[in-house]
Design an enzyme around this catalytic site. Structure first.
Site: not given
Length: 963
Positions: A205, A346, A348, A380-381, A384, A475
């Protein structure tokens, strides 16, 4: 520098973070200043408001700064068959390379004689095009490959044409360099159990996938993936999906390699593809059929450093699934803790990658700041991930059409991270930490940055690196606006609309208008919540304009007016600030909450706010809206008297907000400093560290301690503040002396007690100095004793400061102790700069030059610590000048810029500027000299203004110090 005893490893990139390139930053700021909001308004938008450039977070040093080229819409990727082969063996010295093959099945949407896709820094190993696939054996001859380095694209020029409606397979072989730059596919080195090791990982990203394999590297161009990784047999390979086969392969030299093949993915964007090749161990648990594995260095796994992250990951997953009524469809989730990684984490799909410090916790720690940080980052991750497969919006399932709507992905995830973190750690106070960590800091920053949340696509393509979008505006402002939206809708309606939106756009692309449409549908289907305008009109006013409003309340007339919050001190006569927001106003009168009301024009009279002389009004209760409030003097005096008589009548977050707003209004020229100081009179009755911290941040900023200490305001400030600090100081000092473990559940003590105690010592409170000296002496007499971590930095600093050479030497001895860990090293590096004897500081700086005493990345840290101290500023500056030939070899201009930032705080005269200029003229290039001259002149003006302000503060204190 790694730890000596198996503690948490902090990589060299993490240690160097923050040492920005000043000139690049200035150029970036000028680029940002030219950007304005983009939105499809229902009415014609007002002209953009010119804003002065302000500070923003720069991209990582390795971030690409080239142009962002969009691909033609001739081809749509459907599926990738991707093979990657990093040619890396354990112990290999390098240089390193990787090769691969990608076969991309595409659908042709428009006749074309060229296939254009992204590729950057890759060398071709041949290309072919098969198809149309409806004709077995058919192919289209490739006439040649044209690489456009600047646009980061490769074009397959064809001798025939691809026909609309047909499917083809683009076959491309490629080679690339495996660098240690933390972008794309990279290699990083680390130490595990005393042995040097290597790991290969990826960070795609926003646009680094094209550096790993030729692809359609745009978020809207989703496809499925079959991935195969060839690697050394001693390593394990991970990717987004579970491995379905492991086999062997011999290369042309007969050497054996392992081939790991992964299951077919669901549709996803290229920036979410992920690869890790490592010699790690893992811990695992299963949550609702989802196997969760956390991978880390073997020593870290053995010592239990990732157990906490493992224990919270499953419950956060379940919480998010239940809240949004979604199911996570993958059978596995891997979280990998890298010793060196360019981001905190991240998301992914199925393979999340973290900086090691973001995922690890010492098992001996109870509830600490580190646990809170881990809970927030993991949440947070996972925010996603939870929507990645089934509903991919928070970054994964519903993907943005283009990066201009990045805020929806990261802003929503940033908001939900606090919900997830407080679910697994109920000790966290959601409202307090959200406003302290997110809303208040971004209000400070947003008033200086000239960009909106949602940018025009052409601005992003042409004007600046995509990495600049990954900033606090995206953010934190995104999270703040989301929180405000949830508040005025109610959480029930917000979640209902969000779930509907995610379901409709799963595995497809959307923009913010699609979300507004779904929220509008939910609002229209009920009668409880009534809005003054369409959801789009309301939200566009917040996402498509720069900055935010300040509301001014006139209690006599009941009038509330709005304007953009800007620095009136720097305003030019030609500047125009005509932005208007549609603002939800939560408010209370005399302690009773009132119905939500709205300000949808520049000014409006609210008869219900015309009150008697005995009534008081509070707007934006608990900071529920993203704006500041400027009260007239009548109401402000009422609130001040109320605080003195009964501070608990105002909610804690609102007290926090009231203090922060009035000081921000002072900084920007709305109200005089005396107005802000009047609200501090009550502080002897303030028992919340959460509120005290924002008071101290405004009255005694860390970077101005030396300035204040050398001004006549200091003794007055000392007398005024210590009188008010004593009650809460005694309360917490009692815990420190008797039972500090009782503070384990007090998150804000963990977070803010250090600053509070340091301020008390800095103000010369004898009890604080004695406490620090005694605890430090206790450690000296018994090195096995542990000073409580939440105050260790302050105790060590003032233990050295009030001591002599033997106290300093003990800190030095403990720093060199073989079993010390990174956090203690950092504390001791700082503490040794607190010495009050000049010769000790000079000796410390001299030690810093020694390669045998310190690793190279510590020398600049020592200088930076010393230069901020009362007596250290001149010593450090003279040391830098004397030793510049040696220092420049290791640090160059980065160190100069860091020192300049500190020295600039003390510049008051032209003579001082000339003294600095002589040195900079001898060390900098001509264009840099001009920049430094302007910065020094600006610093001089700022310092003169600051001293005028401090004189006003001193005058006010003289009249009020005995109240």
């Amino acid at each position: 520098m790694g730890t000596r005893g198996g503690g948490l490893y902090v990589g060299r990139r993490a240690a160097a973070v923050g040492a920005g390139l000043l000139l690049a930053l200035l150029v970036a700021l000028l680029a940002l200043a030219a950007l304005y909001g983009r939105c499809r308004q229902e009415a014609a938008p007002p002209p953009p408001s010119p804003r002065a450039p302000g500070p923003t977070a720069p991209p990582p040093p390795s971030a690409a700064a080239g142009s962002v080229r969009r691909l033609p819409h001739h081809l749509l990727p459907l599926h990738y068959d991707l093979e990657l082969w990093p040619q890396v063996r354990p112990g290999q010295a390098g240089p390193f390379a990787f090769s691969g093959q990608v076969n991309i099945t595409v659908r042709c949407l428009q006749d074309t004689d060229a296939a254009v896709l992204h590729s950057a820094g890759l060398r071709s190993r041949g290309a072919a095009v098969r198809g149309p696939l409806s004709e077995p054996g058919a192919a289209v001859e490739v006439a040649g490959l044209r690489q456009e380095e600047e646009g980061e694209v490769v074009a397959l020029e064809l001798r025939g044409r691809l026909r609309a409606g047909s499917r083809y397979v683009l076959q491309l072989g490629f080679k690339g360099r495996l660098e240690e730059d933390l972008d794309g596919l990279f290699l990083t080195r680390y130490t595990d159990r005393g042995q040097s090791s290597m790991i290969i990982a990826s960070q795609m990203e926003p646009t680094y996938a094209r550096r790993v394999y030729p692809c359609f590297d745009e978020p809207a161009m989703k496809a499925t993936f079959n991935i195969r990784i060839i690697h050394d047999p001693s390593y394990v390979a991970l990717s987004n999906m579970p491995a379905i086969d492991v086999s062997e392969l011999k290369d042309e030299n007969g050497s054996l390699w392992t081939v790991t093949t992964f299951n077919t993915s669901l549709k996803m964007s290229t920036y979410l593809t992920a690869f890790v090749i490592c010699d790690f161990d893992y811990v695992t648990r299963t949550e609702r059929g989802n196997e969760i594995r956390i991978w880390a260095r073997k020593e870290a796994v053995k010592n239990g450093y990732v157990d906490y992250a493992l224990n919270i990951t499953g419950p956060i997953f379940s919480f998010l699934e239940d809240m949004l009524n979604v199911s996570y469809p993958l059978p596995k989730t891997d979280l990998v803790a890298l010793p060196d990684f360019g981001a905190g984490g991240m998301e992914n799909w199925g393979l999340m990658i973290f900086q090691e410090a973001s995922l690890m916790n010492f098992p001996s720690d109870e509830f600490t700041r580190r646990k809170a940080m881990i809970a927030l980052i993991v949440s947070h991750e996972l925010g996603h991930q939870a929507f990645f497969f089934q509903f991919k919006w928070f970054g994964n399932l519903v993907t943005m059409n283009w990066w201009n709507d990045l805020w929806l992905s990261e802003g929503l995830a940033s908001y939900f991270e606090y919900l997830g973190a407080t679910f697994v750690e109920p000790k966290l106070s959601l409202d307090k930490i959200f406003y302290a960590h997110v809303v208040q800091p971004i209000l400070r920053e947003d008033s200086e940055i000239a960009r909106s949340l949602s940018e025009r696509e052409d601005n992003i393509k042409a004007s600046f690196s995509l990495m600049f979008l990954f900033d606090n505006i995206t953010y934190s402002k995104g999270a703040s606006i989301t929180g405000m939206l949830s508040g005025f809708l109610t959480e029930k309606l917000f979640i209902r609309a969000l779930t509907s939106y995610l379901k409709e756009f799963s595995f497809s692309n959307a923009n913010q208008d699609d979300l507004w449409t779904h929220i509008q549908m939910v609002v229209d289907a009920q009668d409880e919540v009534q809005l003054p305008a369409s959801v789009k009109q309301i939200m566009d006013s917040w996402t498509c304009q720069n900055g935010f409003p300040v509301l001014t309340l006139n209690l006599t007339t009941g009038t509330i007016s709005q304007e953009q919050f800007f620095n009136k001190k720097n305003r030019k006569s030609t500047d125009s600030y005509n932005n208007t927001w549609i603002i939800p106003i939560s408010w209370m009168r005399n302690g009773s909450s009132q119905p939500l009301t709205w300000l949808d024009k520049s000014s409006k009279i609210f008869p219900e706010m015309q009150v008697s002389e005995y009534d008081w009004i509070l707007l934006n209760v608990n900071l529920s809206g993203y704006y500041r409030v400027n009260y007239d003097q009548i109401n402000l005096k009422k609130l001040g008297r109320l605080l003195e008589n009964d501070p608990k009548a105002i909610p804690t977050v609102s007290r926090f907000q009231l203090i922060d707003d009035v000081f921000a209004l002072t900084d920007f020229g709305y109200v005089p400093i005396e107005t802000a100081l009047e609200l501090t009179k009550y502080l002897a009755r303030e028992d919340e560290l959460f509120v005290w911290n924002v008071v101290l941040l405004n009255l005694i900023p860390d970077h101005l301690e030396s300035t204040l200490k050398n001004h006549k305001v200091y003794p007055l400030l000392k007398k005024y503040l210590l009188k008010r600090m004593l009650p809460i100081y005694r309360y917490y000092a009692g815990f420190i002396w008797q039972n500090v473990d009782a503070l384990e559940d007090d998150y804000f003590a963990q977070l803010y007690l250090e600053k509070f105690l340091a301020t008390a010592c800095w103000l010369g409170l004898q009890d604080c100095l004695d406490l620090s000296s005694e605890l430090y002496a206790k450690w000296r007499s018994n090195p096995e004793y542990k000073i409580p971590f939440l105050i260790r930095r302050t105790v060590c600093c003032y233990g050295v400061a009030v001591g002599s050479e033997k106290e300093w030497n003990f800190a030095w001895e403990m720093y060199n102790h073989t079993n010390s860990v990174e956090e203690d090293d950092d504390i001791l590096l700082y503490a040794m700069s607190c010495a009050k004897e000049s010769w000790l500081l000079y000796r410390y700086l001299q030690y810093g030059l020694s390669d045998t005493l310190f690793s190279s990345n510590r020398t600049s840290v020592i200088i930076s610590h010393v230069v901020t101290k009362d007596i250290g500023q001149r010593i450090a500056w003279e040391f830098v000048m004397e030793n510049w030939p040696l220092l420049s070899q290791g640090y160059g201009h980065e160190l100069l810029h860091d020192v300049l930032k500190v020295m600039g705080r003390f510049v008051k005269t032209d003579v001082q500027i000339q003294e600095l200029q002589v040195f900079y003229n001898a060390t900098l290039e001509e264009d840099e000299r001009e920049t430094v001259t302007m910065l020094l002149e600006s610093a001089k003006i700022e310092n003169i203004e600051r001293r005028k302000l401090l004189s006003k503060v001193a005058s006010w204190l003289e009249n009020n110090v005995d109240d």
